[in-house]
Write an enzyme that holds these catalytic residues in place. Structure first.
Site, short mmCIF file in Angstrom:
data_model
loop_
_atom_site.label_atom_id
_atom_site.label_comp_id
_atom_site.label_asym_id
_atom_site.label_seq_id
_atom_site.Cartn_x
_atom_site.Cartn_y
_atom_site.Cartn_z
N ARG A 1 -36.06 -1.23 -12.45
CA ARG A 1 -35.78 0.20 -12.46
C ARG A 1 -37.07 1.00 -12.59
O ARG A 1 -37.55 1.57 -11.63
CB ARG A 1 -34.79 0.53 -13.60
CG ARG A 1 -34.08 1.86 -13.42
CD ARG A 1 -34.88 3.06 -13.87
NE ARG A 1 -35.29 2.98 -15.27
CZ ARG A 1 -36.20 3.77 -15.81
NH1 ARG A 1 -36.77 4.72 -15.10
NH2 ARG A 1 -36.56 3.62 -17.08
N ASP A 2 -37.69 0.99 -13.76
CA ASP A 2 -38.88 1.82 -13.98
C ASP A 2 -40.02 1.37 -13.07
O ASP A 2 -40.79 2.18 -12.56
CB ASP A 2 -39.31 1.71 -15.45
CG ASP A 2 -40.17 2.89 -15.89
OD1 ASP A 2 -40.62 3.65 -15.03
OD2 ASP A 2 -40.38 3.06 -17.11
N HIS B 1 -40.64 1.97 -25.81
CA HIS B 1 -40.96 1.90 -24.37
C HIS B 1 -42.38 2.42 -24.19
O HIS B 1 -42.63 3.61 -24.33
CB HIS B 1 -39.93 2.76 -23.62
CG HIS B 1 -40.13 2.85 -22.14
ND1 HIS B 1 -39.33 2.17 -21.24
CD2 HIS B 1 -41.01 3.55 -21.39
CE1 HIS B 1 -39.71 2.44 -20.01
NE2 HIS B 1 -40.73 3.29 -20.06
N HIS C 1 -46.09 2.62 -22.08
CA HIS C 1 -46.86 2.47 -20.84
C HIS C 1 -48.29 2.11 -21.20
O HIS C 1 -48.80 2.55 -22.23
CB HIS C 1 -46.80 3.76 -20.02
CG HIS C 1 -45.52 3.90 -19.26
ND1 HIS C 1 -45.45 3.88 -17.89
CD2 HIS C 1 -44.23 4.03 -19.69
CE1 HIS C 1 -44.18 4.02 -17.50
NE2 HIS C 1 -43.42 4.11 -18.57
N ASN D 1 -45.66 0.25 -17.14
CA ASN D 1 -45.21 -0.24 -18.44
C ASN D 1 -46.06 -1.42 -18.89
O ASN D 1 -46.74 -2.06 -18.08
CB ASN D 1 -43.76 -0.75 -18.32
CG ASN D 1 -42.77 0.39 -18.18
OD1 ASN D 1 -42.23 0.86 -19.15
ND2 ASN D 1 -42.56 0.85 -16.95
N CYS E 1 -48.16 5.48 -12.68
CA CYS E 1 -48.02 6.83 -13.19
C CYS E 1 -48.22 7.76 -12.01
O CYS E 1 -49.25 7.70 -11.35
CB CYS E 1 -49.09 7.06 -14.27
SG CYS E 1 -49.19 8.77 -14.84
#
Lengths: 326, 326
Positions: free
Chosen positions: B20-21, B214, B216, B256, B247
């Site tokens: 997903r991310d 979470h 990054h 991440n 990003c």
């Protein structure tokens, strides 16, 4: 440990070791003129401790053959604390003659690694430190002796290294006359739990004579380990610009923690390192241009500083340092 | 916190958010067959929580258009806890219909970021969570609702984000009926000091309903921040295999924290994640083969595990999990 940013920032020191630990591990040989430019620019960015090279035979490490010349140049910069590495008494004699502020004598706590890399047992290195101390004192020199205990968290040859043995050797180095001792995770085996435990014991043992933490980012834990060492009260660290250096056992692997990332970590946490990170990133770009055949590391350079970074802290500290003498 | 490796290892959970991310932030669109292969292999490596996609309109994120199909596939794997992201009530209805175990509703604590990315104020998102809760309860569904407070440490648009506002919004999410809340450093602005302070307050506020951290790795502090969160008592983290994601404000920047590096950190510190890192590294290689046009991240893959890594812990945990049902 409080992690709140205080009004009077705590000090932290980064020793740049890119010119020694970094350059000795890569194929590219930088000309002396480039190294001088690097030292000058690092100084202009606010760095005040630099390991400029190693007094080893030129045929072993031709890329560091200009160490004496670099010590001479670095000493001309006011307030710059100049370190060199020396593997033995012969190297120490050269370091003393050069007028370096500090000579680092590496010791490997892994007996297997020590025999393979230094062709001495750890205790033979301790005995050499005693001879170096006697030589230094006889010469009336003020060059400090740092005993650096490497492979302190394990090694690629023998695997496990006993923390008790690490601490025994650290005490032996102090007893032999080392002015400073430090711990190095030479091959990137440490995790924050190990670091916290060993650094707490090491600083309790060595007190003010505990000098610095030397972490490699071989497996991504470099800055997490720095954080654990900070919590143990250590505020002095080695680092390499762009994380150059690598690991002879893992082609392409990361070297030391990257100076620019470490400066960002410390600055963001409210430590005064005296470093202007913008200038450091500009220097990184220049060095990257010299090392186009090498794998570079570090993360901050891609994204740049956050909007929220307390630039005022770093800038004020930088201006302050500029006005300091040695 | 004790960091000594205990005889009965503490549990830690990594939720894989690469599908997903990670995938939503890169140009490459993976076919559904590849995503199924990824989920299957992550499961085989011991991962037991995976965010498989996002219920957003396919024209906004075509790379995640197969989310319902992936939930269906993931639910067929015994003991796998299946998460999805939903931006609003419409998405939540789809998530409920899909039978996902958890739906994450993102909220941005930065008002400027919230308006730019979600076209809602943070409090409008809280109101949407209340509607989602009513819908979920009315449907008799067991899908958990996670309210994820993003840009919790600052944002690229407005800069500073007030921790008090972060905690106010977290409390509002709990009051609106979120079963779980979590904190995200969406743009990589956090440092370990900030993390320790905010996570201690957040876990005190939310208790057992605090779900995960979470982070990054935009500026290299990802794992140092995980370490700080561990010290605040949090043992559940999001991560992306190979650190994919990036990003949007910094081309090529890290996404991440990398799953494989995080699994190594946790495993080395004596946490049982149930993950077989060797299998995870093999999967990373396969995924890297699918994403040849993307910048991948992470560090462990170059050097591999240390000789001293407590493989027995991970292996035993892995075998244990294999025999578990849901």
């Amino acid at each position: 440990m409080t992690t709140h940013i205080p009004s009077a920032p705590r000090q932290a020191v980064i020793r740049e070791v890119g010119l020694r630990d970094g350059l000795q591990s890569i194929a590219t040989i930088l000309p002396t003129s480039a190294k001088r430019e690097w030292i000058q620019a690092a100084y202009a960015a606010g760095q005040r401790e630099i390991e400029v090279g190693s007094f080893v035979p030129a045929k072993l490490l031709p890329q560091l053959a200009d160490t004496a010349e670099l010590v001479d140049f670095a000493r001309s910069l006011p307030g710059l604390f100049v370190s060199v590495l020396v593997p033995n008494l012969r190297g120490a004699q050269n370091a003393i003659a050069s007028g370096a502020d500090l000579m680092l004598v590496p010791l490997s706590a892994s007996h297997a690694h020590s025999l393979a890399n230094l062709r001495k047992t750890p205790d033979e290195v301790v005995a050499e430190v005693a001879r170096i101390r006697a030589e230094r004192d006889a010469a009336g020199s003020r060059t400090l002796i740092e005993g650096g205990v490497g492979t302190a968290f394990g090694c690629t040859i023998q695997g496990h290294v006993d923390p008790e043995e690490v601490l025994r050797l650290m005490q032996a180095l102090l007893d032999a006359g080392a002015d400073r001792v430090s711990l190095a995770d030479t091959v990137g085996y440490a995790d924050p739990g190990m670091v916290r435990r060993l650094f707490e014991r090491a600083t309790a043992l060595a007190g003010d004579r505990f000098w610095c933490g030397h972490f490699h980012d071989t497996r991504g834990l470099g800055l997490a380990n720095v954080h654990a060492a900070l919590e143990a009260g250590v505020t002095r660290f080695d680092a390499c610009l762009a994380g150059i250096g690598g690991c002879p056992h893992a082609p392409g692997a990361s070297g030391n923690v990257a100076t620019e990332d470490l400066a960002y970590l410390l600055g963001s946490m409210g430590f005064d390192t005296g470093i202007d990170i913008g200038r450091l990133l500009a220097l990184r770009e220049r060095v990257a241009g010299w090392l186009t055949n090498e794998t570079l590391h570090g993360t901050l350079w891609r994204a740049g500083l956050p909007k929220t970074f307390p630039a005022s802290v770093a800038d004020a500290a930088f201006r302050l340092r500029e006005n300091h003498g040695r």
